[in-house]
Design an enzyme around this catalytic site. Sequence first.
Site, PDB file in Angstrom:
ATOM      1  N   VAL A  17      43.955 101.919  -8.524  1.00 20.07           N
ATOM      2  CA  VAL A  17      42.572 101.432  -8.428  1.00 20.07           C
ATOM      3  C   VAL A  17      41.602 102.595  -8.258  1.00 20.07           C
ATOM      4  O   VAL A  17      40.579 102.681  -8.949  1.00 20.07           O
ATOM      5  CB  VAL A  17      42.423 100.446  -7.255  1.00 20.07           C
ATOM      6  CG1 VAL A  17      40.961 100.029  -7.091  1.00 20.07           C
ATOM      7  CG2 VAL A  17      43.288  99.209  -7.491  1.00 20.07           C
ATOM      8  N   ARG A  49      48.721 113.425  -1.868  1.00 25.54           N
ATOM      9  CA  ARG A  49      49.443 114.436  -2.655  1.00 25.54           C
ATOM     10  C   ARG A  49      48.436 115.205  -3.512  1.00 25.54           C
ATOM     11  O   ARG A  49      48.155 114.836  -4.663  1.00 25.54           O
ATOM     12  CB  ARG A  49      50.489 113.754  -3.534  1.00 25.54           C
ATOM     13  CG  ARG A  49      51.620 113.102  -2.733  1.00 25.54           C
ATOM     14  CD  ARG A  49      52.700 112.544  -3.642  1.00 25.54           C
ATOM     15  NE  ARG A  49      52.189 111.467  -4.480  1.00 25.54           N
ATOM     16  CZ  ARG A  49      52.122 110.193  -4.089  1.00 25.54           C
ATOM     17  NH1 ARG A  49      52.512 109.862  -2.860  1.00 25.54           N
ATOM     18  NH2 ARG A  49      51.660 109.271  -4.908  1.00 25.54           N
ATOM     19  N   GLU A 192      55.933  95.024  -7.475  1.00 24.17           N
ATOM     20  CA  GLU A 192      56.247  96.332  -6.902  1.00 24.17           C
ATOM     21  C   GLU A 192      57.759  96.500  -6.776  1.00 24.17           C
ATOM     22  O   GLU A 192      58.524  95.527  -6.852  1.00 24.17           O
ATOM     23  CB  GLU A 192      55.602  96.457  -5.516  1.00 24.17           C
ATOM     24  CG  GLU A 192      54.097  96.300  -5.502  1.00 24.17           C
ATOM     25  CD  GLU A 192      53.378  97.514  -6.059  1.00 24.17           C
ATOM     26  OE1 GLU A 192      54.037  98.567  -6.216  1.00 24.17           O
ATOM     27  OE2 GLU A 192      52.172  97.405  -6.348  1.00 24.17           O
ATOM     28  N   ASP A 203      50.688  88.643   0.926  1.00 24.05           N
ATOM     29  CA  ASP A 203      49.473  89.010   0.209  1.00 24.05           C
ATOM     30  C   ASP A 203      48.524  87.812   0.102  1.00 24.05           C
ATOM     31  O   ASP A 203      47.334  87.912   0.404  1.00 24.05           O
ATOM     32  CB  ASP A 203      49.846  89.527  -1.182  1.00 24.05           C
ATOM     33  CG  ASP A 203      48.635  89.787  -2.062  1.00 24.05           C
ATOM     34  OD1 ASP A 203      48.070  90.893  -1.973  1.00 24.05           O
ATOM     35  OD2 ASP A 203      48.253  88.886  -2.838  1.00 24.05           O
ATOM     36  N   LYS A 207      44.636  86.942   1.903  1.00 24.38           N
ATOM     37  CA  LYS A 207      43.483  86.492   1.134  1.00 24.38           C
ATOM     38  C   LYS A 207      42.998  85.129   1.629  1.00 24.38           C
ATOM     39  O   LYS A 207      41.787  84.872   1.686  1.00 24.38           O
ATOM     40  CB  LYS A 207      43.849  86.429  -0.348  1.00 24.38           C
ATOM     41  CG  LYS A 207      44.155  87.803  -0.933  1.00 24.38           C
ATOM     42  CD  LYS A 207      44.750  87.708  -2.328  1.00 24.38           C
ATOM     43  CE  LYS A 207      45.063  89.088  -2.893  1.00 24.38           C
ATOM     44  NZ  LYS A 207      45.716  89.013  -4.219  1.00 24.38           N
ATOM     45  N   GLY A 306      45.309  94.676 -10.865  1.00 24.73           N
ATOM     46  CA  GLY A 306      45.265  95.709 -11.905  1.00 24.73           C
ATOM     47  C   GLY A 306      44.179  96.712 -11.619  1.00 24.73           C
ATOM     48  O   GLY A 306      43.187  96.424 -10.958  1.00 24.73           O
TER      49      GLY A 306
END
Length: 433
Positions: A17, A49, A192, A203, A207, A306
Amino acid sequence: MMRTRPLKVALLGCGVVGSEVARIMTTHADDLAARIGAPVELAGVAVRRPSKVREGIDPALITTDATALVKRGDIDVVIEVIGGIEPARALITTAFEHGAGVVSANKALLAEDGSALHAAAEKNGRDLYYEAAVAGAIPLVRPLRESLAGDKVNRVLGIVNGTTNFILDRMDTSGAGYSEALDEATALGYAEADPTADVEGFDAAAKAAILAGIAFHTRVKIGEVHREGITEVTAADIASARRMGCTVKLLAICERAADGNSVTARVHPAMIPLSHPLASVREAYNAVFVESEAAGQLMFYGPGAGGAPTASAVLGDLVAVCRNIIGGTTGPGESAYTRLPVSPMGDVVTRYHISLDVADKPGVLAQVATVFAEQDVSIDTVRQQGRQDGSGEASLVVVTHRASDAALSGTVEALRKLDTVRGVASIMRVEGE
């Protein structure tokens, strides 16, 4: 007249994202400036990283010290897309204290500690926006917070997790089992490597907590949301739903009680009629129904996850926060004036589909019906089918009228005590009717 001094943005996280947010900020810089009334400048990107190549991002902007970035004092807006509880919570709070508004996609943190974050934003006179935390690109939070602020929302019902919707859709359309469908979702990037948060409903529960809080102007934490995942959904459940003219979806359901004195929030698989609009939501798409007194039924549909879709929601919030900064104001904060309690799942009333393994002999149906009557659970339909495998057992499917979860639990407990009931194969709620 456009302001010439740019608004400086700090980006926390540069994964799927975050990298899309940075790309859109760069490629659409002129359009964003025109819409905001001032240019926006990416002033720093905090990552874990730093050696990773990030195309289109000036390496000089990369830092591993997120705390120093949000403490700089010249940052106008912080975009947080790192997820998790800590260090995200501390970074957001620090951003407020150092004069920045915040745009977040962090559903877990908002569901766990949203009220404290709102309080910190209000204390420092800053914005907290989080459209991307609930349903990707779908505009949902802002319509609930703003467009329906003058209405009374009574119910929010929807599919808010693309991974589980993809899996259940594949099980329905191809006849695949759960494991096969999950493998396909993983191969296509919808799931995942560790899909627990999705398939166990965590998840969607986060929400649901956010949506219930906004819709009903009260505080709902994720721990108050009843949660069931899809790991126990079988091909037999899907086939049974099809015989009823239904399909199976993982639903997030937030409701105001009929007397208006409490709310419920729950996530679980449910059978819904094929005639219901949610039944046609396929693949990894999301869709949410909002039912209010004046507006009636509203449906919001689109990609729920996405990089690019979620970045779209983040950038929409960024524009709103920047406009507020230029105008010297802030957007809507937390509205929790109703202080409604969250009722336990036992009080929830719905229909149920119960599949039993029973002895294939006369009188079994009468025994089962008696148990339902004693528990004051009314039966709608019954279907019994013997097996040809020589086991002496049959499958008995009972669909109830509306009953409370507590009453249904008592019924199942009593059924298990019958000698003629070999086992309870599955229990699933029936919604959308």
